[in-house]
Design a protein around this motif. Structure first.
Motif, PDB file in Angstrom:
ATOM      1  N   THR A   1       0.841  -1.191   0.000  1.00  0.00           N
ATOM      2  CA  THR A   1       0.000   0.000   0.000  1.00  0.00           C
ATOM      3  C   THR A   1       0.878   1.243   0.000  1.00  0.00           C
ATOM      4  O   THR A   1       2.014   1.213   0.477  1.00  0.00           O
TER       5      THR A   1
ATOM      6  N   ARG B   1      -9.612   3.393  -0.661  1.00  0.00           N
ATOM      7  CA  ARG B   1      -8.560   2.535  -1.198  1.00  0.00           C
ATOM      8  C   ARG B   1      -8.740   2.494  -2.709  1.00  0.00           C
ATOM      9  O   ARG B   1      -9.844   2.243  -3.198  1.00  0.00           O
TER      10      ARG B   1
ATOM     11  N   VAL C   1      -3.666   0.565  -3.215  1.00  0.00           N
ATOM     12  CA  VAL C   1      -3.478  -0.843  -2.824  1.00  0.00           C
ATOM     13  C   VAL C   1      -2.977  -1.588  -4.035  1.00  0.00           C
ATOM     14  O   VAL C   1      -3.598  -1.591  -5.097  1.00  0.00           O
TER      15      VAL C   1
ATOM     16  N   ALA D   1      -2.519  -0.608   4.819  1.00  0.00           N
ATOM     17  CA  ALA D   1      -3.063   0.663   4.338  1.00  0.00           C
ATOM     18  C   ALA D   1      -3.088   1.710   5.434  1.00  0.00           C
ATOM     19  O   ALA D   1      -3.012   2.907   5.174  1.00  0.00           O
TER      20      ALA D   1
END
Length: 364
Positions: free
Chosen positions: A38, A339, A363, A155
């Motif tokens: 990430t 994301r 991601v 993340a």
């Protein structure tokens, strides 16, 4: 053998970013390859794209990253293949005058990988903050890797690599916020709201969020702000008076400028209590100039500080903050607004400019 992977570059000043093939050499002594899981989209990446850092194009963008070490060079002992790491851009040297006086967070000789990643035609890339993590893999120095608990969401903890650490550290490390302090934070984007989280973690009793965006102020309240000031209709004196009204007429013990403009710094300077502390963590641009009466600097006393990377020491701070997050004591997941895939970075820049997100996270 070298590896070819996909990465996002800024080829020239102001041009849209491009997803291209990049070539990563075998790691030399002390270098490692990290498989990126990430990477957060940060204002600093926009500054690179727009030529606000330097003109060493093309840039390989991205730096708020987490991933796993996949290849190591000769003599690497700091990490091993398979380690889950957050990348940092201050690999301390251990030998400069700051390190020798036991202040490694001020290291004056930090370093990165010695080799260059390139385009397929051999053009050398400049990795953003020495990292370049809008890519499937990147090459860094082993000491740019900080091992953290692999149970953490990459993340989330990857954001410690820049903005979130800058804000939390501005409160905890640079501002030295302690229990019962009053704190005002000017600018409630990702860094400013992280400073609010840091002030709450330190036990501040009054935490004032200042911004012209109601959405950001609402988020600041969820993250620990006890009061808000909508600065949209206020001049400089109005902001100062509003802070004083919330602090018994004195001003805040610590004021953190997370914007980095002359007008916001002056607000911070005059909104603090006598002998209070101003912390500049927002990054100004080269043309900005500040004018303030020197007598006011002398007469108000206190401390005027700049916060570099939250004055953090990654080996100390990243694992500690990751553990607090996993314990439910640090709401770092609130900073992940969305994301996205690696092909959507320009859209993420636009959302960030509009104030729609705290962080978009790529991601891979």
């Amino acid at each position: 053998m070298s590896i070819t992977v996909k990465g996002v570059i800024a080829r020239s000043k102001g041009a849209p970013v491009e997803l291209v093939d990049i070539v990563i050499p075998d790691p030399a002594a002390g270098e490692v390859i990290v498989d990126i899981e990430t990477c957060g989209v940060c204002h600093t990446d926009v500054h690179y794209r727009d030529g606000g850092i330097n003109d060493e194009f093309p840039f390989l963008l991205g730096h708020e990253a987490a991933g796993r070490v996949s290849v190591i060079g000769a003599g690497v002992t700091h990490v091993a293949v398979g380690d889950f790491v957050v990348l940092n851009w201050r690999a301390v040297c251990g030998d400069c005058r700051a390190c020798k006086r036991a202040e490694p967070w001020y290291c004056f000789d930090t370093f990165n990988a010695g080799q260059k990643m390139t385009l397929t035609d051999g053009t050398e890339l400049t990795p953003a903050l020495g990292i370049g993590a809008f890519a499937e893999k990147t090459l860094v120095h082993e000491k740019q890797c900080t091992k953290v608990d692999p149970a953490a969401d990459p993340a989330v903890v990857g954001l410690l690599g820049c903005g979130i650490m800058a804000g939390i550290g501005a409160a905890l490390n640079t501002g030295n916020v302690t229990r019962g302090n009053s704190v005002a934070v000017i600018g409630c984007g990702g860094v400013g709201n992280a400073a609010i989280v840091g002030a709450r973690l330190a036990g501040a009793s009054v935490i004032i969020a200042i911004d012209r965006d109601q959405k950001k102020l609402a988020t600041a309240v969820t993250l620990g702000a006890t009061h808000t000031i909508d600065s949209g209709g206020l001049d400089e004196d109005g902001v100062v008076s509003a802070v004083q009204n919330l602090t018994d007429g004195f001003g805040a013990d610590v004021v953190i400028d997370a914007v980095g403009r002359p007008e916001t710094w002056r607000q911070a300077f005059y909104a603090r209590d006598l002998a209070g502390t101003v912390v500049l963590v927002g990054v100004p641009t080269p043309e900005m100039m500040l004018e303030i009466p020197l007598l006011d600097v002398f007469g108000r006393g206190g401390a005027l500080k700049s916060s570099w990377y939250g004055d953090c020491l990654p080996e100390r701070d990243f694992p500690m903050l990751t553990d607090l997050y996993l314990q439910g004591r640090l709401p770092l997941d609130e900073f992940v607004s969305e994301r996205i895939g690696i092909g959507h970075i320009e859209e993420a820049f636009a959302k960030m400019a509009r104030g729609d997100v705290l962080r978009s996270v790529v991601v891979l």
